[in-house]
Every structure is written in C-alpha cells, then in structure tokens.
Enzyme design. Sequence first.
Site, PDB file in Angstrom:
ATOM      1  N   VAL A 151       0.833  -1.281  -0.115  1.00  0.00           N
ATOM      2  CA  VAL A 151      -0.175   0.021  -0.175  1.00  0.00           C
ATOM      3  C   VAL A 151       1.023   1.312   0.111  1.00  0.00           C
ATOM      4  O   VAL A 151       0.533   2.364  -0.857  1.00  0.00           O
ATOM      5  CB  VAL A 151      -0.949   0.172   1.219  1.00  0.00           C
ATOM      6  CG1 VAL A 151      -1.990   1.316   1.024  1.00  0.00           C
ATOM      7  CG2 VAL A 151      -1.868  -1.189   1.271  1.00  0.00           C
ATOM      8  N   CYS A 152       1.939   1.484   0.905  1.00  0.00           N
ATOM      9  CA  CYS A 152       2.786   2.447   0.945  1.00  0.00           C
ATOM     10  C   CYS A 152       3.397   2.684  -0.425  1.00  0.00           C
ATOM     11  O   CYS A 152       3.531   3.832  -0.777  1.00  0.00           O
ATOM     12  CB  CYS A 152       3.918   2.194   1.861  1.00  0.00           C
ATOM     13  SG  CYS A 152       3.431   2.129   3.407  1.00  0.00           S
ATOM     14  N   GLY A 153       4.022   1.617  -1.174  1.00  0.00           N
ATOM     15  CA  GLY A 153       4.503   1.608  -2.520  1.00  0.00           C
ATOM     16  C   GLY A 153       3.359   2.444  -3.683  1.00  0.00           C
ATOM     17  O   GLY A 153       3.783   3.228  -4.117  1.00  0.00           O
TER      18      GLY A 153
END
Length: 170
Positions: free
Chosen positions: A46-48
């Site tokens: 999700v961060c990516g």
Amino acid sequence: MSSILAAGTAAPDFTLRVTPDQSLTLSNLRGRPVILAFYPADWSPVCGDQVTLYNEVLPEFHKHKAELLGVSVDGVWCHAAFARDRRLHFPLLADFEPKGEVARKYSAYRANEGICERALFVLDRQGVIAWSYCSPIAVNPGADGIIDALENLTDETNGHGQFENAHHEK
C-alpha cells in the site's frame, strides 16, 4: 487508529535525515505549504502505491507551491533504495532514531507495531496544520484530500489578498 493532530494546531518542528549526510528542518520551509505524508514502511504494497501516486501528482502539488515530504521510521539507506526503485522526486525523511519521535509529536505513531500511522497533514505557510487525515493502514488515502486542502489554502490566500487590496484602496 490514533487521534492525530487536528487542523488549527501549530505543526511541531523537527529535523530529520534525508540522506546519511543531509537533514531537513521543517521550519526552514515556512512561507510555503507543506504536505507531510506519514506512512508505515517503504516496501509495503500500500505504501508503494501511495508514494507512487504522490509522485505522479507532484506537479499538481507544485502548482500550489507545496513541498511534499514522506516520513516513516525506515532508515536513510532503506529510503534511498526505495526512492531509487520508485523513481521518487520528493524527499523521504527517516524518523529512525529515536524511533518514531516525530510521528509521536504528531500523534501518528503505533507504538505496539513500531510504525507510523498512514497520516496526512497539510501545513499552511505559517506552519499551522490546515488539514489532517488518518487512513486505515491497509487503505491508500489517495491525493484528493490533499489537493482540496491546498486549494482551500490558495482560496484563503487569494481572498485575504483581495480583502487587503480593497481595504487599502479606501
């Protein structure tokens, strides 16, 4: 989810490492809007997606003269590899040691897991939080809220400037 700092709160100042030999101090960015994007970890899926999206909409942020800063508890070497892999054009700040110290100041630290919340803050030109949002860890908060907050800052600045000009003309 924690209760992060709310709009109207003065943003706590900090100095964090961007590279092993370079630091960034938040108060040095006064005079322009700042977007703080706290996120759990560099290599999580999700961060990516989140930082890649922000990289793509960076020109929209820049239209508002805003500076985007990513913040997580990862170290500078991890940030460097992640930024290179994702071809990021904004700084990632290492809230590494003491771990999560800055995230704690923004009430955006998950002590049980040792990571940052997925929290967004838009700071006005005076360093006051104009908008904040905490997303569930597994949910990409997108960029719409950030863009709306930046547009509101621009509207307020334009409105204030027009009022001042009208006031001086009398």
